[in-house]
Design a protein around this motif. Sequence first.
Motif, short mmCIF file in Angstrom:
data_model
loop_
_atom_site.label_atom_id
_atom_site.label_comp_id
_atom_site.label_asym_id
_atom_site.label_seq_id
_atom_site.Cartn_x
_atom_site.Cartn_y
_atom_site.Cartn_z
N VAL A 33 -1.26 1.69 1.77
CA VAL A 33 -0.36 2.62 2.33
C VAL A 33 0.84 1.63 2.74
O VAL A 33 0.79 0.42 3.32
N GLY A 34 2.02 1.96 2.61
CA GLY A 34 3.38 1.25 3.13
C GLY A 34 3.74 1.29 4.15
O GLY A 34 3.21 2.29 5.10
N PRO A 35 4.69 0.50 4.46
CA PRO A 35 5.27 0.63 5.96
C PRO A 35 5.87 1.87 6.58
O PRO A 35 5.75 2.05 7.76
N GLU A 36 6.14 2.77 5.69
CA GLU A 36 6.51 4.06 6.20
C GLU A 36 5.57 5.14 6.23
O GLU A 36 5.80 6.22 6.52
N PHE B 252 0.79 -1.77 11.45
CA PHE B 252 2.19 -2.59 11.30
C PHE B 252 2.51 -2.95 12.91
O PHE B 252 3.63 -3.62 13.04
N GLY B 253 1.85 -2.59 13.91
CA GLY B 253 2.24 -3.01 15.44
C GLY B 253 1.64 -4.25 15.49
O GLY B 253 1.15 -5.01 14.53
N PRO B 254 1.32 -4.75 16.75
CA PRO B 254 0.76 -6.08 16.93
C PRO B 254 -0.83 -6.36 16.61
O PRO B 254 -1.36 -5.03 16.48
N LEU C 98 5.00 -10.67 3.53
CA LEU C 98 6.05 -11.50 2.77
C LEU C 98 7.04 -11.92 3.95
O LEU C 98 7.82 -10.97 4.40
N GLU C 99 7.29 -13.37 3.93
CA GLU C 99 8.16 -13.64 5.01
C GLU C 99 7.99 -13.07 6.35
O GLU C 99 8.95 -12.57 6.96
N ASN C 100 6.72 -12.91 6.96
CA ASN C 100 6.36 -12.26 8.14
C ASN C 100 6.74 -10.81 8.34
O ASN C 100 6.78 -10.48 9.48
N GLN C 101 7.23 -10.18 7.17
CA GLN C 101 7.24 -8.75 6.98
C GLN C 101 6.03 -7.91 6.40
O GLN C 101 5.64 -8.37 5.18
#
Length: 192
Positions: free
Chosen positions: A113-116, A188-190, A87-90
């Motif tokens: 799985v979430g960002p954390e 979540f990395g490149p 969402l909005e590049n996040q």
Amino acid sequence: MSVSRRLRGASRWAAVLVVLTICAPAPAAGQVFLTQQEALELAFPPPMSVERRTAFLSEADLSRADELAGSGSDVDQRIVSYYVGTLENQAQGVAYYDAHRVRTLPEAIMIVVGPEGEVTRVEILKFAEPRDYLASAAWLKQFEGRRLDADVSIGRGVARMTGATLTSRAVTSAVRRVLALHELIKPFGPTP
């Protein structure tokens, strides 16, 4: 009534039973609850966008993922597809699909799985075993907020399902497998 008349009547019923048996639908090969697209829309509703990515694992990666997942959660896939919701590049989360055998029949689930690094959602997409052994939504909720640790195991941090032990083991193993892959892939990395 004569014997020949009774036999003719009985043979008619036998013929009807044969026709009904032949024309009866075959038992379902499993219940599909959600398609992959429907599950992704639940996990990442608009206006989020979803990008499919693929990770290619080496033998060393497989060994490490297998070690992280722990006993009974064998990691054997070298090519892993996953879906990143943004969402909005996040990045908002990553969806993984896991197909496995419960007892003798397949089950397919989506684990988000979430960002954390915590599980945010587990959905059953397909379940071919008898419906009595299906994991309930309430039981699946116990995985939400969990990270890969020793508590993601039956009898420890994961409650048993009475009468559906094999299902609870299969789902718990899938969650452990996905969390291990997630930790290894670092989605979540490149872009890989």
